[in-house]
Design a protein around this motif. Structure first.
Motif, PDB file in Angstrom:
ATOM      1  N   CYS A   9       0.844  -1.197   0.000  1.00 16.70           N
ATOM      2  CA  CYS A   9       0.000   0.000   0.000  1.00 16.70           C
ATOM      3  C   CYS A   9       0.879   1.246   0.000  1.00 16.70           C
ATOM      4  N   HIS A  74      -3.476  -0.585   6.626  1.00 10.83           N
ATOM      5  CA  HIS A  74      -4.700  -0.427   5.850  1.00 10.83           C
ATOM      6  C   HIS A  74      -5.619  -1.564   6.260  1.00 10.83           C
ATOM      7  N   SER A  91     -11.212   2.638   1.358  1.00 12.54           N
ATOM      8  CA  SER A  91     -10.304   3.601   2.003  1.00 12.54           C
ATOM      9  C   SER A  91     -11.134   4.619   2.748  1.00 12.54           C
TER      10      SER A  91
END
Ligand SMILES: C[C@H](O)[C@H](O)[C@H]1CNC2=NC(N)=NC(=O)C2=N1
Length: 115
Positions: A9, A74, A91
């Motif tokens: 990420c 994440h 997100s």
């Protein structure tokens, strides 16, 4: 295994753009069809249900996904039930989908394959 799974990420900034329809369609081609894009409260999310023989296996998978989430900073939504785990990626800070979510979906498939 998807090339996406080999990625990490990137730091997702609050002003980062969400993926548009074309970008989502293109990234979906790199993922198994089991992953679906769903929209909840106007937020597009990537979701897949994984099935297991019992609760203990579902919980072990849940924890393994939690490990990769922590390692990448994440995190998914995880619904752990007897014989099933629903994994949902999006997100939070941009209220939508980012390439990170597709990377983590591919990484989730890799974890499942290792269970
Ligand atoms: C402070 C912390 O790093 C941030 O809140 C991270 C945590 N994990 C995250 N996970 C997801 N899926 N989206 C985020 O915006 C997010 N932000």
């Amino acid at each position: 295994m998807s090339e996406l799974a080999a990625n990490h990420c990137e730091a997702c900034r609050a002003d980062a753009p969400t993926l548009d329809d074309n970008e989502i369609a293109s990234l979906q081609k790199e993922l198994r069809d089991d992953w679906q894009v769903v929209t909840r409260n106007g937020v597009r999310q990537l979701e897949r249900v994984f099935r297991f023989d019992d609760f203990a296996s579902a919980l072990a998978f849940t924890n393994a996904v939690g490990e990769i989430a922590e390692s990448e900073g994440h995190h998914p939504a995880l619904l752990t039930e007897w014989g099933r785990v629903t994994v949902t990626w999006w997100s939070h800070k941009i209220r939508g989908l980012h390439r990170n979510d597709f990377i983590m979906a591919a990484r989730t498939d890799k974890v499942a394959a290792e269970q």
